[in-house]
Design a protein around this motif. Sequence first.
Motif, PDB file in Angstrom:
ATOM      1  N   PHE A  11       0.814  -1.208   0.000  1.00 52.75           N
ATOM      2  CA  PHE A  11       0.000   0.000   0.000  1.00 52.75           C
ATOM      3  C   PHE A  11       0.854   1.268   0.000  1.00 52.75           C
ATOM      4  CE2 PHE A  11      -2.843  -3.202   1.685  1.00 52.75           C
ATOM      5  CZ  PHE A  11      -4.021  -2.917   1.038  1.00 52.75           C
ATOM      6  N   VAL A  12       2.067   1.205   0.507  1.00 50.00           N
ATOM      7  CA  VAL A  12       2.869   2.413   0.676  1.00 50.00           C
ATOM      8  C   VAL A  12       3.540   2.855  -0.620  1.00 50.00           C
ATOM      9  CG1 VAL A  12       4.763   3.453   1.951  1.00 50.00           C
ATOM     10  CG2 VAL A  12       3.184   1.887   3.106  1.00 50.00           C
ATOM     11  N   PRO A  13       4.372   2.002  -1.242  1.00 58.02           N
ATOM     12  CA  PRO A  13       5.061   2.472  -2.443  1.00 58.02           C
ATOM     13  C   PRO A  13       4.229   2.348  -3.712  1.00 58.02           C
ATOM     14  CG  PRO A  13       5.806   0.266  -1.923  1.00 58.02           C
ATOM     15  CD  PRO A  13       4.788   0.629  -0.884  1.00 58.02           C
ATOM     16  N   ASN A  14       3.145   1.605  -3.670  1.00 52.83           N
ATOM     17  CA  ASN A  14       2.404   1.306  -4.897  1.00 52.83           C
ATOM     18  C   ASN A  14       1.620   2.528  -5.369  1.00 52.83           C
ATOM     19  OD1 ASN A  14       0.382   0.278  -6.769  1.00 52.83           O
ATOM     20  ND2 ASN A  14       1.175  -1.716  -6.164  1.00 52.83           N
ATOM     21  N   THR A  15       1.928   2.975  -6.582  1.00 50.06           N
ATOM     22  CA  THR A  15       1.252   4.150  -7.137  1.00 50.06           C
ATOM     23  C   THR A  15      -0.228   3.891  -7.343  1.00 50.06           C
ATOM     24  OG1 THR A  15       3.281   4.782  -8.267  1.00 50.06           O
ATOM     25  CG2 THR A  15       1.244   5.782  -9.047  1.00 50.06           C
ATOM     26  N   LEU A  16      -0.584   2.685  -7.749  1.00 44.15           N
ATOM     27  CA  LEU A  16      -1.988   2.370  -7.993  1.00 44.15           C
ATOM     28  C   LEU A  16      -2.819   2.569  -6.735  1.00 44.15           C
ATOM     29  CD1 LEU A  16      -4.267   1.294  -9.753  1.00 44.15           C
ATOM     30  CD2 LEU A  16      -3.554  -1.031  -9.114  1.00 44.15           C
ATOM     31  N   TRP A  17      -2.299   2.069  -5.606  1.00 43.45           N
ATOM     32  CA  TRP A  17      -3.057   2.210  -4.362  1.00 43.45           C
ATOM     33  C   TRP A  17      -3.169   3.665  -3.945  1.00 43.45           C
ATOM     34  CZ3 TRP A  17      -6.392  -0.897  -2.459  1.00 43.45           C
ATOM     35  CH2 TRP A  17      -6.282  -2.272  -2.693  1.00 43.45           C
ATOM     36  N   ARG A  18      -2.129   4.433  -4.175  1.00 46.36           N
ATOM     37  CA  ARG A  18      -2.202   5.862  -3.846  1.00 46.36           C
ATOM     38  C   ARG A  18      -3.284   6.541  -4.673  1.00 46.36           C
ATOM     39  NH1 ARG A  18       3.648   5.851  -3.776  1.00 46.36           N
ATOM     40  NH2 ARG A  18       3.675   6.914  -5.788  1.00 46.36           N
ATOM     41  N   ARG A  19      -3.390   6.149  -5.924  1.00 41.37           N
ATOM     42  CA  ARG A  19      -4.413   6.760  -6.780  1.00 41.37           C
ATOM     43  C   ARG A  19      -5.809   6.319  -6.376  1.00 41.37           C
ATOM     44  NH1 ARG A  19      -2.294   6.055 -12.854  1.00 41.37           N
ATOM     45  NH2 ARG A  19      -3.851   7.653 -13.225  1.00 41.37           N
ATOM     46  N   VAL A  20      -5.927   5.043  -6.006  1.00 38.69           N
ATOM     47  CA  VAL A  20      -7.234   4.552  -5.557  1.00 38.69           C
ATOM     48  C   VAL A  20      -7.669   5.290  -4.291  1.00 38.69           C
ATOM     49  CG1 VAL A  20      -8.446   2.563  -4.620  1.00 38.69           C
ATOM     50  CG2 VAL A  20      -7.002   2.298  -6.645  1.00 38.69           C
ATOM     51  N   ILE A  21      -6.734   5.477  -3.378  1.00 39.61           N
ATOM     52  CA  ILE A  21      -7.063   6.190  -2.144  1.00 39.61           C
ATOM     53  C   ILE A  21      -7.448   7.630  -2.439  1.00 39.61           C
ATOM     54  CG2 ILE A  21      -6.082   7.052   0.026  1.00 39.61           C
ATOM     55  CD1 ILE A  21      -4.396   4.488   0.112  1.00 39.61           C
ATOM     56  N   ALA A  22      -6.705   8.280  -3.342  1.00 33.50           N
ATOM     57  CA  ALA A  22      -7.023   9.665  -3.701  1.00 33.50           C
ATOM     58  C   ALA A  22      -8.413   9.759  -4.322  1.00 33.50           C
ATOM     59  CB  ALA A  22      -5.974  10.211  -4.666  1.00 33.50           C
ATOM     60  N   LEU A  23      -8.749   8.833  -5.212  1.00 40.47           N
ATOM     61  CA  LEU A  23     -10.067   8.851  -5.839  1.00 40.47           C
ATOM     62  C   LEU A  23     -11.171   8.629  -4.815  1.00 40.47           C
ATOM     63  CD1 LEU A  23      -9.317   6.838  -9.103  1.00 40.47           C
ATOM     64  CD2 LEU A  23      -9.731   9.293  -8.904  1.00 40.47           C
TER      65      LEU A  23
END
Length: 779
Positions: A11-23
């Motif tokens: 969850f920390v380094p993964n860009t996809l998860w960061r984008r999902v959280i932002a959305l």
Amino acid sequence: MWRPPAFLDKFVPNTLWRRVIALAVYFLVFTFLLSSGLFVTKVNIKVGEPSPATISAPWAMDVKDMERFRQDQAAAEKATPPVYKPDDSYLSGLANDLDQSFSALRSAVASGTDSAAKAAHLRQTSPFTALPEGVLVTLVSTKADSSNATEQTANQIILGDARDLQYGARTEADVAPLRDRMKQDINRSALSDEMKVFLQAFVDYRVTQPTLVKDKEATAQLAKENADKINIQNYTVHYQANQKIIGVGEIVDSKAFQVLEAYGFVNSNSALRLVGGIAVIVLLGMGALLAFAYQYKPQIFASTRKLVLVGLTMALVLSIAKGINALNLGAQYTSLTGFLIPVAWATTAVAILADAELGVVVALVLAVFVAVLVDPRLETAVGLQVGLVALFGGVTGVHSVSRLSQRSDLARAGLFVSAVNVLVVSGIDLMSGAQLTVWAVGLILAVVNGIASSVLTVGTLHWFESGFQITSAVRLLELSNPNRPLLKRLLVEAPGTYHHSILVGNLAEAAAEEIHADATLVRVGSMYHDIGKLKRPYFFIENQFAQDNPHDKIAPTLSSLIITSHVKDGLELAREDKLPEPVTNIISQHHGDSLVTFFYHKALEENEEVPEEAFRYDAPRPQSKEAALVSLADSVEAAVRSLRQPTPGRIEGLVRKIIKEKFNDDQLDQCDLTFRDLDRIAMAFVRVLSGIFHSRVEYPELPAGKSGSSEGAKRANQATKHAEKPPAEKAADKRTEQTPEGKAGEKPDGTAADKQSGGPAEKISRAEEKPAGAGEHCE
């Protein structure tokens, strides 16, 4: 030492998860902003009791008095008169009886006895029993053919009146009037007196009950139509935002209670349904944005920073809209407050920092969002009106900044948005028939909207750029200011490089416009691409004014190292001056890993085993159209400047050879230039260079008598000729005058050695084997 579970690492380094959280965060923020006003504090209130507080409408809404509306509909249905139709069963029997009566009459007429016997026989059949003897005798004497005609007339009168929806008998009370009408119609007919007496007797005998019955289906349909005529708008009360519903101490009647219930002060079930609907709208709006970016703007879809920026601008606009919607301009003007929502601020910011086409989609989505915000139920025209102003204003803002060339364009964009807002508001007021004062206030708010959008864009643009590390056209325009420290240093310490950079910018910008690249970035990148030469300016030919060439005294490998180091030195200076990433990319990529041709050939003369890699730049090849354009323009400008007698044909031939050499050396294989682009670039370069190196008229010297044989006039004439020469030739003239014959600074064939850093002049003039090397005149 405690360590978090392994499954959390992704969850920390993964860009996809960061984008999902932002959305997910933006989805919740948008839904909250659009629906936060739907939840109101519940009050303990009942019909017939005094209100414990003054309660006002939290948002504009049309409240319907459904109870009175349904009561009036029921009354309209009840008051609907029944629809009748002929009683086919009874009328069929009536027709049969009339036919039997005429059959008995025809049978009596056809019998062979005398008239008296016929009459006696006929009297045994109803209704002939009630007829006088003389009438019967006359009837049995009637011919058969006339009896048939009489029967048709009798059917038309009796059955016709019985079926008539106006005169037919609906009830028992209507039977007697119907018989009287039938008798009157019989008397007015052309029948014989005896036949009239017979038919009147038949009417009295047989027409004894209603001839019409109720049509249940038609009656129900008519009742429904009458109920539908009750207009719900007559039972609708429009409440403006902040309008008082009931005051403290006032008795709550059923109407006030219904309004409080509609707003959720009593029951929150309707609010929960509204929030669910708003969440669906928000999800669709965000989905549309992401789908557009994924399909048509993959570079933006891949950039988390730009997606977050788009969401932030939308959230800020909706937050401002919440505050604006709470303003109270009075009952007459409160519905106009939505015209102040600065949607154009978000769309212009997105257009400048991300993409203009994406800005149009943002305008569409925000128009829907603000319409829902001001009118959550979408029951009034207010939401539609505010949405239209937001849509047209937002799209206009995008168009106004799509080709930003100076900061004043932002102010001009605000005026354009104001003008379009005025037109939209005028159209809305003309269609709705608004009062003149309402129209005037709407126009003022429309103008304020456009100006506020422009001011907000100017005020926040710097913070958006800094926070998200995005370089906008405005930032590039600021960097192109000649008073910037690096550019001033370049002008003073390396004037030849400065002017070379300006010419490279002219070439690259013209080519960028031809292939639809970022012309502003290309010009600014060209101005800074050679700033690394500030470390050792006099090691580059364009800055050697009346000086010896230092490369004549060092080895080719060292010369090559000095030349190639200007890329690394430029990157260091760029980082110190905090130049944006797109500009530093051009600085690092404008030579790629190309070969320093002249010094490589010079080294080969000394040692044929010298490795080629030692004479190549250690830098990435151009990764973008803009970097490739600067690279090509840099080589072309240097090479053409070294041409002797630069005619248009020679210029075009050299330009195309340099581009071909760049292509063959794989310097363009990592950027997305096409062959068609390369052809357009070549034509743009030739067009600009032909204007720079045009032919000049040689000024003749004045005769000695007219010139006064003054030395000053001769010196002025020589200075004029010297000024018309290219900078490279001027430098060559000066060094030729100062360099003695046979000096190490001169090549054996007489060509000045200051051409070394850019490739042999003879090769350039002949446009032969290595035209790309000629582009290295400043290396």
